[in-house]
Design an enzyme around this catalytic site. Structure first.
Site, PDB file in Angstrom:
ATOM      1  N   CYS A   1      -7.733  -1.183  -1.739  1.00  0.00           N
ATOM      2  CA  CYS A   1      -6.774  -0.590  -0.800  1.00  0.00           C
ATOM      3  C   CYS A   1      -5.386  -0.458  -1.442  1.00  0.00           C
ATOM      4  CB  CYS A   1      -6.715  -1.461   0.452  1.00  0.00           C
ATOM      5  SG  CYS A   1      -5.382  -1.074   1.577  1.00  0.00           S
TER       6      CYS A   1
ATOM      7  N   CYS B   1      -2.448  -1.678   0.643  1.00  0.00           N
ATOM      8  CA  CYS B   1      -2.440  -3.151   0.654  1.00  0.00           C
ATOM      9  C   CYS B   1      -1.690  -3.670  -0.576  1.00  0.00           C
ATOM     10  CB  CYS B   1      -3.857  -3.706   0.649  1.00  0.00           C
ATOM     11  SG  CYS B   1      -4.851  -3.254   2.079  1.00  0.00           S
TER      12      CYS B   1
END
Length: 109
Positions: free
Chosen positions: A34, A37
């Site tokens: 991600c 993230c």
């Protein structure tokens, strides 16, 4: 991927580390693949260094731990949940500015 002041948690120790914590807990639901993230990780590490004595900072990898994200209805990542007294008091979804995360932490104090 957790910094010095950030603890990795999983399904097995979530209750003990998060729900039973005597201080507010920020949980970062994330995954290695991600990009958003990874983008907010430095902000979380910086805030953990700043507020680490008042708030517990944790990361939960959703690929390795699927029960907890399902329990809390995590549909997209990054999702940050702030717990106080075992209850969710704040939720942030997506890559947001550090100031938005800090506001959520301050509210929980």
């Amino acid at each position: 991927m957790a910094g010095d002041h950030v603890t990795n948690v999983g399904d097995g120790d979530f209750n003990q580390e998060v729900l039973e914590s005597s201080k507010p807990v920020l949980v970062d639901f994330w995954a290695t693949w991600c990009a958003p993230c990874r983008a907010i990780a430095p902000s979380i590490d910086a805030l953990a260094s700043q507020y680490g004595d008042q708030v517990k900072f944790t990361k939960l990898n959703i690929d390795d731990n699927q029960d907890t994200p399902q329990q809390y209805g995590i549909r997209s990542i990054p999702t940050l949940l702030v717990f106080k007294g075992g209850k969710v008091v704040e939720q942030i979804v997506g890559a947001v500015p550090k100031s938005r995360i800090e506001d959520a932490i301050k509210k929980a104090l």
